[in-house]
Design a protein around this motif. Structure first.
Motif, short mmCIF file in Angstrom:
data_model
loop_
_atom_site.label_atom_id
_atom_site.label_comp_id
_atom_site.label_asym_id
_atom_site.label_seq_id
_atom_site.Cartn_x
_atom_site.Cartn_y
_atom_site.Cartn_z
N LEU B 43 9.31 2.61 -0.91
CA LEU B 43 8.36 2.04 -1.87
C LEU B 43 7.94 0.64 -1.44
N ALA B 44 8.91 -0.14 -0.96
CA ALA B 44 8.61 -1.51 -0.51
C ALA B 44 7.63 -1.50 0.66
N THR B 45 7.83 -0.56 1.59
CA THR B 45 6.93 -0.45 2.74
C THR B 45 5.53 -0.04 2.30
N ALA B 46 5.45 0.91 1.37
CA ALA B 46 4.14 1.36 0.87
C ALA B 46 3.43 0.22 0.15
N ALA B 47 4.19 -0.60 -0.57
CA ALA B 47 3.59 -1.73 -1.29
C ALA B 47 3.02 -2.75 -0.30
N GLU B 48 3.76 -2.98 0.76
CA GLU B 48 3.30 -3.91 1.79
C GLU B 48 2.00 -3.41 2.42
N ALA B 49 1.95 -2.10 2.67
CA ALA B 49 0.74 -1.49 3.26
C ALA B 49 -0.44 -1.61 2.31
N ALA B 50 -0.18 -1.46 1.01
CA ALA B 50 -1.26 -1.55 0.01
C ALA B 50 -1.86 -2.96 0.00
N LEU B 51 -1.00 -3.98 0.13
CA LEU B 51 -1.49 -5.36 0.17
C LEU B 51 -2.29 -5.61 1.44
N GLN B 52 -1.76 -5.08 2.56
CA GLN B 52 -2.41 -5.27 3.86
C GLN B 52 -3.81 -4.67 3.83
N ALA B 53 -3.91 -3.45 3.30
CA ALA B 53 -5.21 -2.77 3.24
C ALA B 53 -6.04 -3.23 2.06
N ASP B 54 -5.43 -4.06 1.18
CA ASP B 54 -6.09 -4.50 -0.04
C ASP B 54 -6.61 -3.31 -0.83
N ARG B 55 -5.77 -2.27 -0.94
CA ARG B 55 -6.22 -1.06 -1.63
C ARG B 55 -5.13 -0.56 -2.57
N SER B 56 -5.48 -0.43 -3.83
CA SER B 56 -4.56 0.14 -4.81
C SER B 56 -4.61 1.65 -4.69
#
Lengths: 106, 229
Positions: B43-56
């Protein structure tokens, strides 16, 4: 972020002012849904509204669901789209599908 | 959302700290990432990716559905030149959600009266840019028409990861500008990043129209629109 997009900020301010508030958030979309995941709408028990979760097609139905969530405190995950019977009631003219999460604030 | 979580989310946003609000669907259990220790590595990795891509987005983690709401700090716009066009550009950019900063060492231009409520730097543009530290979520526009102000700003802009660099001026002015920046050591690839003449060609004449053409171009670049040449 401006007031037009900062729905959470608006909702938080309403809540601080003593209003009962619910927030609806688009969590998933398929096809030509007009607003992306993360788009939000805030509703108060007194009838104030900010933001949007579609192009105006389902905001009424979401506001109704928000009222229930404010009363019960139970969150809801709503489905809107052509495969859903509700589509005939509230209609998504664009033919898109989306999920909306409704929760009480505070 | 509990009052405690809302307060922590509002705190992170006020501090300009990127965070993800993770909501388990449909139960509604929520955590804030990074920070809340009880999140799984997935979940932490997915959250980091969401911030990186700026996509919810909704993701599958630990056999459950989680909606990851990415809250990145606002995009920034650095305007070099506290000129008439800047006066039109600043409020329009703020309306689009940009955090706007103006840099101009000429104190006659850079006044609070002309730019109410805006962060205005009267440092020399290269020093102002060094202080502002433009990153990949920053757009930079130079508007002074004066090489001794625009050039140092553009020099710094090209050394940054700014996602948009625009410079006001005619084709002739722009060609001369590219020549000067080349002498400062910038190659073709760097120079090609500068949008000049700045803005989409919508036949803009007035200051607000030029501001609109610049912002339309910034949005188009940011969103990867096909019309960007």
């Amino acid at each position: 972020m401006t007031e037009a997009e900062d729905v959470l900020g608006t909702a938080a301010a309403w809540s601080k002012a003593g209003e009962q508030v619910a927030i609806a958030t688009v969590t998933e979309t398929w096809g030509s849904s007009p607003r992306p995941p993360g788009s939000q709408m805030a509703v108060t028990a007194s009838g104030r509204m900010a933001g949007s979760v579609s192009g105006g097609c389902i905001e009424g139905a979401v506001a109704d669901a928000a009222k229930r969530t404010m009363e019960t405190g139970a969150p809801q995950l709503l489905d809107f789209g052509v495969t859903n019977e509700r589509a005939w009631e509230v209609g998504l003219a664009c033919g898109g599908k989306l999920k909306v999460f409704v929760e009480r604030l505070g | 959302m509990t009052p405690d979580l809302l307060a922590r989310l509002e705190q992170a946003r006020a501090a300009g700290r990127p965070v993800v609000l993770a909501t388990r669907l449909p139960s509604g259990e929520q955590i804030l990432l990074p920070g809340d220790g009880d999140a799984s590595a997935g979940l932490a990795t997915a959250a980091e990716a969401a911030l990186q891509a700026d996509r919810s987005q909704t993701v599958e983690a630990d056999g459950a559905q989680w909606f990851l709401h990415a809250y990145n700090p606002p995009l920034r716009l650095v305007v070099v030149g506290a000129v008439h066009i800047a006066q039109a550009l600043v409020p329009m950019a703020a309306g689009l959600g940009y955090g706007v900063m103006v840099a101009d060492p000429r104190r006659a231009f850079a006044t609070d009266e002309r730019f109410p409520g805006v962060t205005v730097s009267t440092d020399w543009p290269d020093e102002a840019m060094d202080a502002l530290r433009p990153d990949s979520r920053t757009a930079i526009v130079t508007l002074t028409h004066d090489p001794k102000l625009d050039d140092p700003a553009l020099d710094r802009a090209l050394r940054s990861r700014a996602f948009y660099v625009g410079a006001l001026g005619s084709r002739k002015t722009h060609a001369a500008r590219l020549g000067r920046l080349r002498e400062l050591g910038h190659g073709d690839a760097a120079l090609a990043r500068i949008r000049g003449p700045v803005g989409l060609d919508i036949g803009a004449v007035t200051a607000p129209e030029i501001a609109l053409s610049i912002l339309a171009q910034i949005v188009a670049v940011r969103r990867g629109a096909a019309l960007v040449g």
